[in-house]
Design a protein around this motif. Structure first.
Motif, PDB file in Angstrom:
ATOM      1  N   ARG A   1       0.838  -1.215   0.000  1.00  0.00           N
ATOM      2  CA  ARG A   1       0.000   0.000   0.000  1.00  0.00           C
ATOM      3  C   ARG A   1       0.865   1.254   0.000  1.00  0.00           C
ATOM      4  NH1 ARG A   1      -1.616   3.345   3.851  1.00  0.00           N
ATOM      5  NH2 ARG A   1      -0.772   2.021   5.505  1.00  0.00           N
ATOM      6  N   LEU A   2       1.889   1.315   0.856  1.00  0.00           N
ATOM      7  CA  LEU A   2       2.765   2.489   0.912  1.00  0.00           C
ATOM      8  C   LEU A   2       3.588   2.631  -0.358  1.00  0.00           C
ATOM      9  CD1 LEU A   2       3.980   2.247   4.619  1.00  0.00           C
ATOM     10  CD2 LEU A   2       2.345   3.875   3.669  1.00  0.00           C
ATOM     11  N   ALA A   3       4.001   1.498  -0.938  1.00  0.00           N
ATOM     12  CA  ALA A   3       4.793   1.560  -2.167  1.00  0.00           C
ATOM     13  C   ALA A   3       3.989   2.175  -3.300  1.00  0.00           C
ATOM     14  CB  ALA A   3       5.260   0.158  -2.545  1.00  0.00           C
ATOM     15  N   GLU A   4       2.723   1.857  -3.380  1.00  0.00           N
ATOM     16  CA  GLU A   4       1.884   2.453  -4.429  1.00  0.00           C
ATOM     17  C   GLU A   4       1.811   3.961  -4.270  1.00  0.00           C
ATOM     18  OE1 GLU A   4      -1.795   0.450  -3.992  1.00  0.00           O
ATOM     19  OE2 GLU A   4      -1.156  -1.371  -5.039  1.00  0.00           O
ATOM     20  N   GLN A   5       1.699   4.452  -3.030  1.00  0.00           N
ATOM     21  CA  GLN A   5       1.682   5.906  -2.789  1.00  0.00           C
ATOM     22  C   GLN A   5       3.032   6.530  -3.118  1.00  0.00           C
ATOM     23  OE1 GLN A   5       0.442   6.580   1.241  1.00  0.00           O
ATOM     24  NE2 GLN A   5      -1.479   5.464   1.022  1.00  0.00           N
ATOM     25  N   TYR A   6       4.074   5.890  -2.667  1.00  0.00           N
ATOM     26  CA  TYR A   6       5.409   6.462  -2.830  1.00  0.00           C
ATOM     27  C   TYR A   6       5.842   6.499  -4.294  1.00  0.00           C
ATOM     28  CZ  TYR A   6      10.480   6.903  -2.538  1.00  0.00           C
ATOM     29  OH  TYR A   6      11.770   7.320  -2.703  1.00  0.00           O
ATOM     30  N   LEU A   7       5.584   5.426  -5.010  1.00  0.00           N
ATOM     31  CA  LEU A   7       6.056   5.344  -6.392  1.00  0.00           C
ATOM     32  C   LEU A   7       5.317   6.308  -7.304  1.00  0.00           C
ATOM     33  CD1 LEU A   7       6.559   1.485  -6.727  1.00  0.00           C
ATOM     34  CD2 LEU A   7       8.323   3.245  -6.535  1.00  0.00           C
ATOM     35  N   GLN A   8       4.175   6.821  -6.862  1.00  0.00           N
ATOM     36  CA  GLN A   8       3.509   7.870  -7.646  1.00  0.00           C
ATOM     37  C   GLN A   8       4.314   9.164  -7.611  1.00  0.00           C
ATOM     38  OE1 GLN A   8      -0.458   8.254  -6.069  1.00  0.00           O
ATOM     39  NE2 GLN A   8      -1.201   6.382  -7.060  1.00  0.00           N
ATOM     40  N   GLN A   9       5.026   9.401  -6.503  1.00  0.00           N
ATOM     41  CA  GLN A   9       5.846  10.603  -6.370  1.00  0.00           C
ATOM     42  C   GLN A   9       7.288  10.357  -6.815  1.00  0.00           C
ATOM     43  OE1 GLN A   9       4.419  13.441  -5.537  1.00  0.00           O
ATOM     44  NE2 GLN A   9       2.434  12.456  -5.134  1.00  0.00           N
ATOM     45  N   ALA A  10       7.779   9.134  -6.616  1.00  0.00           N
ATOM     46  CA  ALA A  10       9.163   8.802  -6.980  1.00  0.00           C
ATOM     47  C   ALA A  10       9.181   7.468  -7.719  1.00  0.00           C
ATOM     48  CB  ALA A  10      10.036   8.745  -5.725  1.00  0.00           C
ATOM     49  N   PRO A  11       8.760   7.447  -8.972  1.00  0.00           N
ATOM     50  CA  PRO A  11       8.632   6.173  -9.694  1.00  0.00           C
ATOM     51  C   PRO A  11       9.951   5.483 -10.001  1.00  0.00           C
ATOM     52  CG  PRO A  11       8.221   8.040 -11.153  1.00  0.00           C
ATOM     53  CD  PRO A  11       8.332   8.603  -9.775  1.00  0.00           C
ATOM     54  N   GLY A  12      11.067   6.150  -9.901  1.00  0.00           N
ATOM     55  CA  GLY A  12      12.356   5.533 -10.280  1.00  0.00           C
ATOM     56  C   GLY A  12      13.099   4.887  -9.135  1.00  0.00           C
ATOM     57  N   ASP A  13      12.498   4.748  -7.956  1.00  0.00           N
ATOM     58  CA  ASP A  13      13.184   4.178  -6.803  1.00  0.00           C
ATOM     59  C   ASP A  13      13.189   2.653  -6.923  1.00  0.00           C
ATOM     60  OD1 ASP A  13      13.996   3.319  -4.222  1.00  0.00           O
ATOM     61  OD2 ASP A  13      13.278   5.203  -3.345  1.00  0.00           O
ATOM     62  N   SER A  14      14.348   2.088  -7.271  1.00  0.00           N
ATOM     63  CA  SER A  14      14.442   0.638  -7.509  1.00  0.00           C
ATOM     64  C   SER A  14      14.292  -0.161  -6.216  1.00  0.00           C
ATOM     65  CB  SER A  14      15.783   0.309  -8.181  1.00  0.00           C
ATOM     66  OG  SER A  14      16.876   0.741  -7.360  1.00  0.00           O
ATOM     67  N   THR A  15      14.759   0.403  -5.108  1.00  0.00           N
ATOM     68  CA  THR A  15      14.660  -0.314  -3.834  1.00  0.00           C
ATOM     69  C   THR A  15      13.205  -0.544  -3.454  1.00  0.00           C
ATOM     70  OG1 THR A  15      16.744   0.645  -3.077  1.00  0.00           O
ATOM     71  CG2 THR A  15      15.274  -0.268  -1.397  1.00  0.00           C
ATOM     72  N   ILE A  16      12.434   0.514  -3.576  1.00  0.00           N
ATOM     73  CA  ILE A  16      11.022   0.412  -3.211  1.00  0.00           C
ATOM     74  C   ILE A  16      10.283  -0.480  -4.196  1.00  0.00           C
ATOM     75  CG2 ILE A  16       8.906   1.708  -2.800  1.00  0.00           C
ATOM     76  CD1 ILE A  16      11.152   2.101  -0.733  1.00  0.00           C
ATOM     77  N   THR A  17      10.669  -0.402  -5.478  1.00  0.00           N
ATOM     78  CA  THR A  17      10.041  -1.262  -6.486  1.00  0.00           C
ATOM     79  C   THR A  17      10.297  -2.735  -6.163  1.00  0.00           C
ATOM     80  OG1 THR A  17      10.331   0.466  -8.162  1.00  0.00           O
ATOM     81  CG2 THR A  17       9.937  -1.779  -8.948  1.00  0.00           C
ATOM     82  N   ALA A  18      11.550  -3.046  -5.751  1.00  0.00           N
ATOM     83  CA  ALA A  18      11.901  -4.434  -5.409  1.00  0.00           C
ATOM     84  C   ALA A  18      11.147  -4.897  -4.168  1.00  0.00           C
ATOM     85  CB  ALA A  18      13.405  -4.547  -5.192  1.00  0.00           C
ATOM     86  N   LEU A  19      11.020  -3.996  -3.186  1.00  0.00           N
ATOM     87  CA  LEU A  19      10.285  -4.360  -1.968  1.00  0.00           C
ATOM     88  C   LEU A  19       8.815  -4.636  -2.272  1.00  0.00           C
ATOM     89  CD1 LEU A  19      11.751  -1.904   0.694  1.00  0.00           C
ATOM     90  CD2 LEU A  19      12.064  -4.382   0.570  1.00  0.00           C
ATOM     91  N   ALA A  20       8.239  -3.827  -3.152  1.00  0.00           N
ATOM     92  CA  ALA A  20       6.835  -4.035  -3.516  1.00  0.00           C
ATOM     93  C   ALA A  20       6.655  -5.379  -4.219  1.00  0.00           C
ATOM     94  CB  ALA A  20       6.354  -2.894  -4.403  1.00  0.00           C
ATOM     95  N   ALA A  21       7.621  -5.718  -5.130  1.00  0.00           N
ATOM     96  CA  ALA A  21       7.538  -6.996  -5.846  1.00  0.00           C
ATOM     97  C   ALA A  21       7.670  -8.169  -4.869  1.00  0.00           C
ATOM     98  CB  ALA A  21       8.631  -7.070  -6.916  1.00  0.00           C
ATOM     99  N   ARG A  22       8.580  -8.048  -3.915  1.00  0.00           N
ATOM    100  CA  ARG A  22       8.762  -9.108  -2.927  1.00  0.00           C
ATOM    101  C   ARG A  22       7.503  -9.281  -2.089  1.00  0.00           C
ATOM    102  NH1 ARG A  22      13.901  -8.343   0.603  1.00  0.00           N
ATOM    103  NH2 ARG A  22      14.837  -8.912  -1.397  1.00  0.00           N
ATOM    104  N   GLY A  23       6.894  -8.155  -1.712  1.00  0.00           N
ATOM    105  CA  GLY A  23       5.671  -8.238  -0.924  1.00  0.00           C
ATOM    106  C   GLY A  23       4.566  -8.978  -1.668  1.00  0.00           C
ATOM    107  N   ARG A  24       4.452  -8.725  -2.962  1.00  0.00           N
ATOM    108  CA  ARG A  24       3.427  -9.410  -3.753  1.00  0.00           C
ATOM    109  C   ARG A  24       3.730 -10.909  -3.844  1.00  0.00           C
ATOM    110  NH1 ARG A  24       4.372  -4.659  -6.833  1.00  0.00           N
ATOM    111  NH2 ARG A  24       2.624  -3.180  -6.669  1.00  0.00           N
ATOM    112  N   GLU A  25       5.007 -11.261  -4.005  1.00  0.00           N
ATOM    113  CA  GLU A  25       5.392 -12.676  -4.072  1.00  0.00           C
ATOM    114  C   GLU A  25       5.080 -13.395  -2.765  1.00  0.00           C
ATOM    115  OE1 GLU A  25       9.487 -12.658  -5.071  1.00  0.00           O
ATOM    116  OE2 GLU A  25       9.178 -12.185  -7.196  1.00  0.00           O
TER     117      GLU A  25
END
Length: 478
Positions: free
Chosen positions: A322-346
């Protein structure tokens, strides 16, 4: 003042009644005189009747003279009554009498002469005397009002020039001239409050010397409250308030800029609100609000990232997503957060898949379903370090699979002539007793014998079963 006024009104009423009584007396005297004259004329008429027999009635000239005289009398009477209603109350006031005794005496004497003339039927003289009395009374009234105005103006000037003692003397003189003047009360209130005025005036002068604008405003507010009719004080107050506003506005603007530079957003918000309250420049205010909004968004993004990382450390993967979706709207290029979001979904997907088997573990008795569960465990195993809940689900499912993969010894009894088979497992043939291992699950066992009715039995093998026996034989002929 009220008792004296009431007493004065009663005296005036009595004097009016006396004057009206006098007028009535004079009118009665005048009527009596007219009757006497008429009687004399009648006697003369009858005496001369013998000499002048041709005159049988009064002459027309004599009748016209009497009628005209009666008209003059009525006019004079009305003039006296009008005078007494309009001028007598003025002349009856003691302050008028003491103000100009000579003029008052002249007006009164002229009125008395008018009454005497009326009593003597000198009606034209009545008008002359009344006009003279009215002229004197109006002149007296004019001078009396001018004197009152003069004392008032001098008292006003003395107050303006900060001389309350002198103003008090002029108020006393004004009261002596006309104690019913409505301006006396206002002057006296100003004099009574002059000590307070002097105090706040000294405070204001000190504030001017100290260049203390807030103190100037406070002092002027008090002065305007005490002296609401002084426009110059209101103008000074307006100027001081504007100066104070500009000073406060500059301070708030400086504070807002410093707070934004130091990223103290709450303090900046308060300063910007103060600028709006002080009606600052709209363009400047809009710029400050835009800067604040930008920093608030940045802060919100940073705070969201910090919360997201904290949630990932605590393995709260639902909140991470949920937080990653909010954050990536403001900072879409953050690879760390993108990886954390993918791991959470897995992790969540793996846990959901394992729950399919954990909610109905008896289904694992089916070899194909056990194979699917093994595959799900294989995919979930790499994610085990990232979720305690997933690790617990993996361990529980493994335990279920182990139980479902451990055979239980089953003993079958028969008559040695019945052909026995286990559907889906093997044909056992004829026997009297046979022991064999079966995995936990549900089995159907069939017995056949020529000339006999075929039989079927249901066998349920549990993982916690230690020994299971079942008899199957065809005993009923066809």
């Amino acid at each position: 003042m009220q008792p004296e006024q009431s007493s004065l009104d009663e005296q005036l009423k009595k004097q009016t009644q006396v004057r009206q009584s006098q007028v009535g007396t004079y009118v009665a005297i005048a009527l009596a005189s007219v009757l006497l004259v008429a009687t004399g004329i009648g006697a003369y008429y009858f005496t001369t009747l013998e000499v002048q027999q041709q005159a049988s009635t009064p002459t027309e000239a004599a009748g016209s003279a009497v009628e005209a005289n009666e008209q003059h009398r009525e006019q004079a009477q009305q003039a006296i009554l009008a005078y007494e209603q309009q001028y007598q109350p003025l002349l009856a006031r003691s302050q008028i009498q003491s103000f100009a005794p000579a003029k008052h005496q002249q007006a009164t004497q002229a009125y008395e002469l008018a009454l005497q003339a009326f009593a003597q039927s000198q009606f034209r003289e009545v008008e002359t005397h009344l006009k003279h009395s009215i002229a004197m009374a109006e002149k007296l009234q004019k001078h009396w009002l001018e004197a009152a105005d003069s004392w008032y103006q001098q008292a006003e000037q003395a107050l303006t020039q900060q001389r309350p003692q002198e103003a008090q003397l002029y108020v006393q003189k004004l009261t002596a001239v006309n104690d019913q003047d409505t301006r006396i009360k206002e002057l006296q209130q100003r004099i009574d409050g002059f000590a307070q005025q002097q105090h706040w005036w000294r405070v204001y002068q000190g504030a001017l010397a100290e260049r203390d604008v807030p103190k100037q405003v406070t002092a002027l507010q008090q002065l305007v409250q005490v002296q609401p009719n002084r426009d110059e004080l209101k103008q000074k107050l307006a100027a001081a308030q504007e100066s104070l506003r500009q000073t406060q506005l500059s301070a708030a603007l400086e504070l807002a800029q410093q707070a934004l530079q130091q990223q103290q957003l709450q303090q900046a918000q308060q300063a910007i609100s103060r600028i709006a309250q002080l009606q600052g420049d709209k363009n400047t205010l809009a710029l400050l609000k835009a800067q604040l909004a930008k920093q608030q968004r940045q802060l919100s993004t940073e705070q969201t990232r910090a919360l997201l990382l904290q949630a990932s450390e605590q393995q709260q993967w639902q909140q991470v997503i949920r937080l990653a979706e909010q954050y990536l709207q403001q900072a879409p290029g953050d690879s760390t957060i993108t990886a954390l979001a993918a791991r959470g979904r897995e992790v969540l997907a793996a846990k959901q898949k394992l729950n399919v088997y954990l909610t109905r573990p008896q289904r694992l008795s089916d070899s194909s379903i056990r194979a699917q569960a093994e595959q799900a465990l294989t995919r979930a195993q790499p994610l085990k370090p990232y979720s305690r809940d997933l690790a617990r689900s993996i361990d529980i499912l493994r335990a279920h699979l182990k139980e479902m993969s451990t055979p239980v010894q089953i003993t079958l009894l028969s008559d040695g002539e019945t052909q026995v088979r286990i559907f889906g497992v093997e044909r056992l043939g004829e026997f009297t007793e046979k022991t064999l291992p079966l995995l936990p699950g549900s089995y159907t066992i069939e017995g056949r014998r020529s000339g006999y009715v075929t039989v079927k039995e249901k066998l349920i093998v549990n993982s916690d079963s230690h020994s299971v026996s079942l008899t199957i034989a065809c005993t009923k002929r066809i």
